[in-house]
Design a protein around this motif. Structure first.
Motif, PDB file in Angstrom:
ATOM      1  N   LYS A   1       0.868  -1.172   0.000  1.00  0.00           N
ATOM      2  CA  LYS A   1       0.000   0.000   0.000  1.00  0.00           C
ATOM      3  C   LYS A   1       0.908   1.226   0.000  1.00  0.00           C
ATOM      4  CE  LYS A   1      -4.124  -1.707   2.304  1.00  0.00           C
ATOM      5  NZ  LYS A   1      -5.224  -0.808   2.578  1.00  0.00           N
TER       6      LYS A   1
ATOM      7  N   LEU B   1       1.106   5.339  -0.638  1.00  0.00           N
ATOM      8  CA  LEU B   1       0.389   6.605  -0.795  1.00  0.00           C
ATOM      9  C   LEU B   1       1.281   7.583  -1.545  1.00  0.00           C
ATOM     10  CD1 LEU B   1      -1.979   8.568   0.117  1.00  0.00           C
ATOM     11  CD2 LEU B   1      -0.460   9.200   1.993  1.00  0.00           C
TER      12      LEU B   1
ATOM     13  N   ARG C   1      -1.682   4.898  -4.743  1.00  0.00           N
ATOM     14  CA  ARG C   1      -2.936   5.667  -4.681  1.00  0.00           C
ATOM     15  C   ARG C   1      -2.540   7.120  -4.450  1.00  0.00           C
ATOM     16  NH1 ARG C   1      -3.685   1.373  -6.250  1.00  0.00           N
ATOM     17  NH2 ARG C   1      -5.012  -0.277  -5.413  1.00  0.00           N
TER      18      ARG C   1
ATOM     19  N   ILE D   1      -3.098  11.217  -3.888  1.00  0.00           N
ATOM     20  CA  ILE D   1      -3.908  12.312  -3.366  1.00  0.00           C
ATOM     21  C   ILE D   1      -3.326  13.593  -3.937  1.00  0.00           C
ATOM     22  CG2 ILE D   1      -4.421  13.652  -1.290  1.00  0.00           C
ATOM     23  CD1 ILE D   1      -4.630  11.066   0.242  1.00  0.00           C
TER      24      ILE D   1
ATOM     25  N   ASP E   1      -1.181   4.425   9.811  1.00  0.00           N
ATOM     26  CA  ASP E   1      -2.304   3.661   9.268  1.00  0.00           C
ATOM     27  C   ASP E   1      -1.864   2.395   8.552  1.00  0.00           C
ATOM     28  OD1 ASP E   1      -3.972   5.607  10.202  1.00  0.00           O
ATOM     29  OD2 ASP E   1      -4.543   6.412   8.247  1.00  0.00           O
TER      30      ASP E   1
ATOM     31  N   LYS F   1      -7.989  -0.468  -7.822  1.00  0.00           N
ATOM     32  CA  LYS F   1      -7.470   0.884  -7.679  1.00  0.00           C
ATOM     33  C   LYS F   1      -8.602   1.901  -7.836  1.00  0.00           C
ATOM     34  CE  LYS F   1      -3.716   3.868  -9.339  1.00  0.00           C
ATOM     35  NZ  LYS F   1      -2.574   3.995 -10.250  1.00  0.00           N
TER      36      LYS F   1
ATOM     37  N   ASP G   1     -10.554   2.057  -4.636  1.00  0.00           N
ATOM     38  CA  ASP G   1      -9.815   2.851  -3.641  1.00  0.00           C
ATOM     39  C   ASP G   1      -9.947   4.340  -3.942  1.00  0.00           C
ATOM     40  OD1 ASP G   1      -9.038   0.559  -2.412  1.00  0.00           O
ATOM     41  OD2 ASP G   1      -6.917   0.657  -2.977  1.00  0.00           O
TER      42      ASP G   1
ATOM     43  N   ILE H   1     -11.495   7.123  -1.480  1.00  0.00           N
ATOM     44  CA  ILE H   1     -10.723   8.299  -1.042  1.00  0.00           C
ATOM     45  C   ILE H   1     -11.496   9.574  -1.370  1.00  0.00           C
ATOM     46  CG2 ILE H   1      -8.614   9.611  -1.514  1.00  0.00           C
ATOM     47  CD1 ILE H   1      -7.224   6.838  -1.979  1.00  0.00           C
TER      48      ILE H   1
ATOM     49  N   ILE I   1      -7.686  15.991   4.179  1.00  0.00           N
ATOM     50  CA  ILE I   1      -6.581  15.171   3.659  1.00  0.00           C
ATOM     51  C   ILE I   1      -6.377  13.938   4.543  1.00  0.00           C
ATOM     52  CG2 ILE I   1      -4.094  15.130   3.195  1.00  0.00           C
ATOM     53  CD1 ILE I   1      -4.358  18.064   2.337  1.00  0.00           C
ATOM     54  N   ILE I   2      -6.455  14.131   5.859  1.00  0.00           N
ATOM     55  CA  ILE I   2      -6.330  12.975   6.763  1.00  0.00           C
ATOM     56  C   ILE I   2      -7.441  11.962   6.481  1.00  0.00           C
ATOM     57  CG2 ILE I   2      -6.488  12.264   9.202  1.00  0.00           C
ATOM     58  CD1 ILE I   2      -3.858  13.614   8.792  1.00  0.00           C
TER      59      ILE I   2
ATOM     60  N   GLN J   1      -8.785  11.401   3.663  1.00  0.00           N
ATOM     61  CA  GLN J   1      -8.410  10.685   2.437  1.00  0.00           C
ATOM     62  C   GLN J   1      -7.391   9.590   2.747  1.00  0.00           C
ATOM     63  OE1 GLN J   1      -7.432  14.437   0.224  1.00  0.00           O
ATOM     64  NE2 GLN J   1      -8.378  13.378  -1.477  1.00  0.00           N
ATOM     65  N   ILE J   2      -6.399   9.947   3.581  1.00  0.00           N
ATOM     66  CA  ILE J   2      -5.362   8.974   3.935  1.00  0.00           C
ATOM     67  C   ILE J   2      -5.973   7.797   4.687  1.00  0.00           C
ATOM     68  CG2 ILE J   2      -3.257   8.626   5.324  1.00  0.00           C
ATOM     69  CD1 ILE J   2      -2.596  11.615   4.739  1.00  0.00           C
ATOM     70  N   ASP J   3      -6.833   8.128   5.654  1.00  0.00           N
ATOM     71  CA  ASP J   3      -7.477   7.063   6.426  1.00  0.00           C
ATOM     72  C   ASP J   3      -8.353   6.190   5.536  1.00  0.00           C
ATOM     73  OD1 ASP J   3      -6.257   7.885   8.709  1.00  0.00           O
ATOM     74  OD2 ASP J   3      -7.999   8.913   9.577  1.00  0.00           O
TER      75      ASP J   3
ATOM     76  N   PHE K   1      -8.015   5.560   2.436  1.00  0.00           N
ATOM     77  CA  PHE K   1      -7.188   4.673   1.628  1.00  0.00           C
ATOM     78  C   PHE K   1      -6.673   3.505   2.452  1.00  0.00           C
ATOM     79  CE2 PHE K   1      -2.519   4.317   0.114  1.00  0.00           C
ATOM     80  CZ  PHE K   1      -2.761   3.092  -0.483  1.00  0.00           C
ATOM     81  N   LEU K   2      -6.100   3.809   3.621  1.00  0.00           N
ATOM     82  CA  LEU K   2      -5.342   2.790   4.339  1.00  0.00           C
ATOM     83  C   LEU K   2      -6.182   1.980   5.321  1.00  0.00           C
ATOM     84  CD1 LEU K   2      -2.280   5.082   4.748  1.00  0.00           C
ATOM     85  CD2 LEU K   2      -2.251   2.914   3.498  1.00  0.00           C
ATOM     86  N   LEU K   3      -7.215   2.606   5.830  1.00  0.00           N
ATOM     87  CA  LEU K   3      -8.003   1.892   6.848  1.00  0.00           C
ATOM     88  C   LEU K   3      -9.375   1.483   6.348  1.00  0.00           C
ATOM     89  CD1 LEU K   3      -7.189   4.164   9.927  1.00  0.00           C
ATOM     90  CD2 LEU K   3      -6.035   2.071   9.205  1.00  0.00           C
TER      91      LEU K   3
ATOM     92  N   GLN L   1     -10.153  -5.214   3.914  1.00  0.00           N
ATOM     93  CA  GLN L   1      -8.929  -5.660   4.595  1.00  0.00           C
ATOM     94  C   GLN L   1      -8.667  -7.135   4.304  1.00  0.00           C
ATOM     95  OE1 GLN L   1      -6.960  -3.614   6.301  1.00  0.00           O
ATOM     96  NE2 GLN L   1      -8.282  -1.856   6.018  1.00  0.00           N
TER      97      GLN L   1
END
Lengths: 141, 673
Positions: free
Chosen positions: A9, A11, A38, A40, A59, B123, B126, B130, B660-661, B663-665, B667-669, B673
């Motif tokens: 993963k 970013l 991915r 942003i 994360d 992709k 995702d 996001i 932005i956070i 978006q990051i979360d 994507f990753l969380l 899973q």
């Protein structure tokens, strides 16, 4: 080395004017590259708060790429210089806590460098794949 | 700050575009839509063949009303292409246009993973997740309108810059035309004839130069360079450096009290000047004095002192007498102007073809460049239009033309691109020598003849019929006969499949072109990007060839890429039209990506104030403590302050930290899973 099917993963936080446009150009030119990123979009890499990167690693990101304009080319004069400084410091912080700083990369890709963008992604994906899953990966779950 | 609707439950509409098979060819749209429907905060998810079409946009408009949506996500091409389109649709549906977020699943997905449908689909999911996370946190924003200064700047006084300035001026706009040389005219004034019509270059150019000079709306500033640029569309503050010219105009002389004085172009000073140096206008093939005019048809007709060469003997001052036009103590002056828009027309230079050592330029006397040929064949040139061999002054009978000299060259020494006009001018050169020198034979060594313009191919046939010899093959090397100074051109004739060795009297290299020396500096002042070859980058290669990514800055002519005179003039007119639009509108909207201070969090440390490259931030007293304040008109929204604030006290509109956070979360969380 992780197993071949492992999908990292990664970013990417990229600036609107150069790297995002460069990534678009790679698309327009149909240059194929690994699908493990991915992205942003921010207006400038100067916007990238080190907090964003730490949050991404927290994360469970296996790698983070920050990509902006070449030095001297920043749409906002000097945002990329400031980003580069912050990334340099942050890499040191990561190293000091025992985290491989190769997982964080800053690159400079202009709007006309579609091919370079593809190369950067290939390289970042390879680096992260060689490193294997992030040590935070388990913690993040 | 825009009002954030608190406690509002986000209801996002997601629209996935097939883009024909551009996206649907690699991304499983159905699976993506089903996935989107299950994402948190998504009220509706749909897909359509072409979201940018009217029915596609209508889907957005109707869904906003039907589902009372608070945010829109379109997964399609790049936001750099269609964000304005979908913002428009969002607005039509009654939402604030900034409640729209785009997921790029074409340029950065389906087109770069064409043979990996599974990965591309994952992709895309995702990317939508996001985008939805961000859309849920988007707020209403109101763009700021700023007035536009009713004046424009054109940098470069070649034919492109002149045309752009004339168009702007004729549209009633005060236009500053800045040219680094002492005269306008540019490269075109160095040419003898133009293809394919064989018009005399100066004959068609000088009327335009006079028009520019006489136009009341054009503030012509020759021998001037751009020193600094500040501001943004509508309000560029430009500092110009008026280089020390050492010669006063009539107006400048009158301002000093010398009524009736100033330079009238009589040329007496040039007659007495003892200093001689090569004349760059004649590509060094003729002498020039230290006080000079660039060429006989200069506009404005005004002498210039070359202070690098001048020995300050004062003879020119003496002979000028009561006109008092010469001032040998002149220094550079700085002029500040304010303009709404700017056009860059900085042109080109000739590639230093001596770097291609195999052709012997600067080593062999009789190897010249095509620009030198233009001057030698031109009636106002150093030889009065008699083409001669530099080695002995004889008239050459056999002349070799080497095309693609440094162009289409992937060796790393030359330029990879086609310089676009060399084929045509070389054909014209061939015609000129056949016409002027009885019995002369041009040998044209070419890779391909690219005669693509209107009446160009016909011109090519004409030259073939006139007797020019065409040899298809790149010239391997040129060797000089040390006695006769004749040249042996060695190439492989790829049509006959055999090597050829042609002895000629003169070789003309159709040298590649490259961006002019000032281009790099100028583009950085205006924040314009360039391609890998250094040509200035247009906003879109097809649909916005005159614009740049810097709002209010436009491109004209060869600075954007090699092109001939008709294309340069056409682009200049396009750039002038584009540059006049904001001026005629009177005001422009700035994207409201401004920084805002969250005063409760601001500790007043002032770190951000020094980081801002635009001096948009300041510290002010408020309720007995210092807090940061943003001047919105100066803020360009880069977010450099927001990326640094240790207290998280800066809210970057549309790129806020929580957005932005999220978006990051996401994507990753937030994924599977």
């Amino acid at each position: 080395m992780a197993d071949e099917n492992w999908k990292p993963k990664i970013l990417a936080i990229i600036c609107n004017w150069c790297s995002y446009a460069g990534a678009d150009l790679a698309g327009g030119s149909r240059i194929q590259y690994p699908p493990d990123i991915r992205a942003i979009r921010v207006m400038c890499t100067g916007r990238v708060d080190p907090l964003f990167i730490l949050k991404a690693f927290q994360d469970g990101a296996d790698g983070v790429l920050v990509s902006g304009c070449h030095f001297g080319d920043c749409h906002y004069l000097e945002g990329n210089y400031k980003a580069a400084k912050r990334m340099f410091l942050l890499k040191n912080v990561l190293k000091n806590i025992g985290f491989d700083d190769k997982r964080l990369r800053m690159t400079f890709v202009s709007a006309s460098e579609g091919a370079k963008w593809a190369k950067v992604i290939e390289d970042v994906v390879k680096t992260v794949k060689d490193l294997g899953p992030s040590p935070f990966n388990e913690l993040a779950r | 700050m825009a009002e954030v609707k608190k406690n509002e439950e986000p209801r996002i509409g997601v629209f996935v575009c097939h883009c024909g098979t551009n996206i649907a060819g690699s991304v499983d749209i159905k699976s993506v839509v089903e996935y989107a429907k299950k994402l948190p905060n998504v009220a509706v998810a749909d897909d359509y063949q072409y979201m940018c079409s009217t029915p596609g946009q209508n889907k957005i408009v109707e869904a906003i009303k039907e589902h009372n949506l608070t945010g829109i996500v379109v997964a399609a091409c790049s936001p750099r292409l269609h964000e304005p389109t979908f913002r428009g649709a969002t607005k039509m549906g009654g939402l604030n246009p900034f409640r729209f977020e785009m997921a790029n699943i074409r340029e950065q997905n389906s087109w770069v993973h064409m043979h990996q449908p599974e990965e591309a689909t994952a992709k895309a999911k995702d990317a939508i997740r996001i985008a939805v996370a961000k859309a849920a946190l988007l707020e209403d924003l109101i763009p700021k309108s700023v007035p536009v200064e009713k004046a424009a700047l054109v940098v470069g006084g070649g034919v492109g810059g002149m045309q752009a300035a004339l168009d702007l001026a004729n549209a009633g706009i005060t236009t500053y035309l800045v040219e680094k040389n002492p005269t306008i005219g540019g490269r075109m004034s160095q040419l003898d004839k133009t293809f394919p019509t064989l018009d005399c270059s100066q004959c068609i150019l000088t009327p335009k130069m006079v028009d520019v000079y006489r136009n009341e709306n054009i503030k012509l500033m020759t021998y001037t360079e751009v020193e600094a640029v500040e501001g943004y569309i509508g309000n560029f503050d430009v500092t110009l450096r008026k280089k020390a010219r050492g010669v006063l105009t009539t107006e400048e002389a009158e301002a000093r009290g010398y009524v009736g004085g100033g330079c009238n172009g009589c040329g007496d000073c040039e007659g007495v000047c003892p200093v001689i140096k090569p004349n760059p206008f004649e590509v060094g093939m003729a002498p020039r004095k230290a006080i000079y005019i660039y060429h006989p048809q200069v506009s404005p007709l005004l002498y210039t002192v070359d202070f690098d060469a001048c020995v300050k003997c004062g003879l020119c001052v003496d002979i000028c007498g009561d006109k008092k036009a010469v001032d040998l103590n002149a220094t550079d002056e700085f002029v500040k102007i304010k303009v709404g828009t700017a056009i860059l027309a900085t042109g080109y230079d000739i590639f230093p073809i001596e770097q291609k050592t195999e052709w012997g330029y600067k080593r062999y006397d009789n190897v010249i460049t095509s620009l030198e040929f233009e001057r030698l064949i031109c009636a106002s040139g150093p030889t009065g239009g008699h083409l001669v061999r530099p080695s002995d002054g004889e008239t050459p009978k056999r002349i070799g033309f080497v095309l693609c000299a440094g162009s289409r060259d992937n060796t790393g020494v030359g330029k990879p691109y086609c310089s676009r006009f060399c084929c045509m001018y070389s054909l014209k050169h061939a015609h000129q020598i056949i016409e002027k020198i009885p019995g002369a034979v041009p040998y044209i060594f070419y890779m391909d003849i690219r005669s693509f313009g209107k009446m160009y191919e016909e011109f090519y046939y004409r030259i073939q019929n006139e007797g020019a010899k065409f040899i298809r093959g790149r010239v391997a090397n040129i060797l000089e006969d040390p006695v006769t100074k004749n040249l042996h051109v060695n190439a492989e004739d790829t049509l006959l499949g055999r090597p050829v060795d042609v002895e000629v009297d003169l070789v003309v290299l159709a040298a590649a072109i490259q961006p002019s020396a000032e281009t790099e500096r100028t583009r950085r002042l205006f924040g314009v990007s360039c391609s890998q070859d250094g040509w200035l980058l247009e906003a879109h290669p097809k649909l916005n060839p005159c614009g740049t990514t810097t709002a209010g800055v436009y491109l004209a002519g060869v600075c954007q890429g090699p092109k001939d005179i008709p294309d340069t003039v056409a682009q200049a007119e396009g750039a002038a039209s584009a540059a006049s639009i904001p001026i005629h509108l009177g005001e422009v909207e700035l994207e409201p990506y401004f920084a805002q201070c969250i005063e409760e969090k601001c500790a007043g440390c002032g770190m951000c104030v020094n980081l801002c490259p635009y001096q948009a931030l300041s510290l002010v007293e408020k309720d007995g403590r210092k807090v940061m304040q943003v001047t919105e008109a100066k803020c360009k929204g880069c977010g450099t302050c927001g990326g640094f604030c240790p207290g998280g006290a800066i809210w970057m509109q549309h790129f806020a930290t929580p957005q932005i956070i999220a978006q990051i979360d996401a994507f990753l969380l937030g994924g599977e899973q």
